[in-house]
Motif scaffolding. Structure first.
Motif, PDB file in Angstrom:
ATOM      1  N   LYS A 181      49.568  46.679  62.384  1.00 51.74           N
ATOM      2  CA  LYS A 181      48.793  47.885  62.073  1.00 51.74           C
ATOM      3  C   LYS A 181      49.407  49.129  62.709  1.00 51.74           C
ATOM      4  O   LYS A 181      49.238  50.240  62.211  1.00 51.74           O
ATOM      5  CB  LYS A 181      47.353  47.736  62.562  1.00 51.74           C
ATOM      6  N   LEU A 182      50.117  48.942  63.829  1.00 50.82           N
ATOM      7  CA  LEU A 182      50.703  50.060  64.554  1.00 50.82           C
ATOM      8  C   LEU A 182      52.116  50.408  64.073  1.00 50.82           C
ATOM      9  O   LEU A 182      52.683  51.408  64.499  1.00 50.82           O
ATOM     10  CB  LEU A 182      50.735  49.738  66.050  1.00 50.82           C
ATOM     11  N   LEU A 183      52.669  49.590  63.190  1.00 49.63           N
ATOM     12  CA  LEU A 183      54.018  49.802  62.662  1.00 49.63           C
ATOM     13  C   LEU A 183      53.972  50.554  61.335  1.00 49.63           C
ATOM     14  O   LEU A 183      52.938  50.577  60.665  1.00 49.63           O
ATOM     15  CB  LEU A 183      54.724  48.451  62.481  1.00 49.63           C
ATOM     16  N   PRO A 184      55.101  51.123  60.909  1.00 48.53           N
ATOM     17  CA  PRO A 184      55.107  51.900  59.664  1.00 48.53           C
ATOM     18  C   PRO A 184      54.956  51.055  58.394  1.00 48.53           C
ATOM     19  O   PRO A 184      54.601  51.578  57.349  1.00 48.53           O
ATOM     20  CB  PRO A 184      56.463  52.604  59.680  1.00 48.53           C
ATOM     21  N   LYS A 185      55.229  49.765  58.467  1.00 45.71           N
ATOM     22  CA  LYS A 185      55.100  48.838  57.334  1.00 45.71           C
ATOM     23  C   LYS A 185      55.966  49.250  56.143  1.00 45.71           C
ATOM     24  O   LYS A 185      55.569  49.118  54.989  1.00 45.71           O
ATOM     25  CB  LYS A 185      53.643  48.671  56.917  1.00 45.71           C
ATOM     26  N   THR A 186      57.173  49.716  56.424  1.00 44.80           N
ATOM     27  CA  THR A 186      58.098  50.120  55.361  1.00 44.80           C
ATOM     28  C   THR A 186      59.146  49.047  55.072  1.00 44.80           C
ATOM     29  O   THR A 186      59.838  49.141  54.067  1.00 44.80           O
ATOM     30  CB  THR A 186      58.837  51.409  55.761  1.00 44.80           C
ATOM     31  N   ASN A 187      59.255  48.056  55.962  1.00 45.99           N
ATOM     32  CA  ASN A 187      60.276  47.017  55.838  1.00 45.99           C
ATOM     33  C   ASN A 187      61.672  47.623  55.653  1.00 45.99           C
ATOM     34  O   ASN A 187      62.478  47.140  54.856  1.00 45.99           O
ATOM     35  CB  ASN A 187      59.947  46.050  54.703  1.00 45.99           C
ATOM     36  N   CYS A 188      61.951  48.673  56.415  1.00 44.39           N
ATOM     37  CA  CYS A 188      63.205  49.423  56.271  1.00 44.39           C
ATOM     38  C   CYS A 188      64.423  48.697  56.864  1.00 44.39           C
ATOM     39  O   CYS A 188      65.545  49.060  56.583  1.00 44.39           O
ATOM     40  CB  CYS A 188      63.067  50.794  56.915  1.00 44.39           C
ATOM     41  N   ARG A 189      64.192  47.729  57.717  1.00 41.51           N
ATOM     42  CA  ARG A 189      65.247  46.925  58.355  1.00 41.51           C
ATOM     43  C   ARG A 189      66.077  47.681  59.393  1.00 41.51           C
ATOM     44  O   ARG A 189      67.082  47.172  59.872  1.00 41.51           O
ATOM     45  CB  ARG A 189      66.180  46.316  57.306  1.00 41.51           C
ATOM     46  N   GLN A 190      65.670  48.886  59.745  1.00 36.13           N
ATOM     47  CA  GLN A 190      66.421  49.650  60.738  1.00 36.13           C
ATOM     48  C   GLN A 190      66.370  49.004  62.119  1.00 36.13           C
ATOM     49  O   GLN A 190      67.225  49.263  62.954  1.00 36.13           O
ATOM     50  CB  GLN A 190      65.899  51.085  60.819  1.00 36.13           C
ATOM     51  N   CYS A 191      65.377  48.146  62.336  1.00 35.99           N
ATOM     52  CA  CYS A 191      65.225  47.453  63.622  1.00 35.99           C
ATOM     53  C   CYS A 191      66.092  46.200  63.702  1.00 35.99           C
ATOM     54  O   CYS A 191      66.194  45.565  64.747  1.00 35.99           O
ATOM     55  CB  CYS A 191      63.761  47.052  63.829  1.00 35.99           C
ATOM     56  N   GLY A 192      66.695  45.829  62.566  1.00 32.24           N
ATOM     57  CA  GLY A 192      67.512  44.623  62.529  1.00 32.24           C
ATOM     58  C   GLY A 192      66.761  43.402  62.047  1.00 32.24           C
ATOM     59  O   GLY A 192      67.316  42.308  61.970  1.00 32.24           O
ATOM     60  N   GLU A 193      65.491  43.558  61.719  1.00 33.24           N
ATOM     61  CA  GLU A 193      64.676  42.449  61.227  1.00 33.24           C
ATOM     62  C   GLU A 193      64.412  42.651  59.739  1.00 33.24           C
ATOM     63  O   GLU A 193      64.376  43.784  59.255  1.00 33.24           O
ATOM     64  CB  GLU A 193      63.356  42.363  61.995  1.00 33.24           C
TER      65      GLU A 193
END
Length: 104
Positions: A45-57
């Motif tokens: 809920k606290l994350l942007p939920k964009t699944n952008c993969r910039q975090c490496g996941e």
């Protein structure tokens, strides 16, 4: 761990904790309840939920799991602003002592 020096600091902290527990063993009352764990949905809920993969996941849900297990920190999510990072850090701080407590 970053390096051998950090590992040694953590090991020394662990020795102190074990010795203190041994010295206080007569006064320690065991607890058979498990410690609370961070909830993935609450982190998500606290994350942007964009699944952008910039975090490496591959997804924000996987990133939330990595946050919950302590494998990553909120700073690994570039889209988060400082307030959002602070919110995640505050939520996670309720479930464990900070890493600096272990090595000071």
């Amino acid at each position: 761990m970053k390096d051998e020096a950090e590992a040694r600091k953590i090991l020394e902290w662990l020795k102190r904790e074990i010795n203190a527990a041994w010295e206080d063993r007569e006064r320690i009352v065991p607890s058979f309840r498990g410690a609370p764990r961070p909830q993935l949905i609450e982190i998500l809920k606290l994350l942007p939920k964009t699944n952008c993969r910039q975090c490496g996941e591959p997804t924000c849900m996987v990133f939330a799991a990595r946050l919950a297990e302590g494998a990553k920190g909120a700073e690994a999510c570039p889209p988060l602003d400082s307030d959002q990072r602070s919110g995640i850090d505050n939520y996670l701080s309720r479930f464990s002592s900070s890493r600096s407590d272990l090595i000071d």
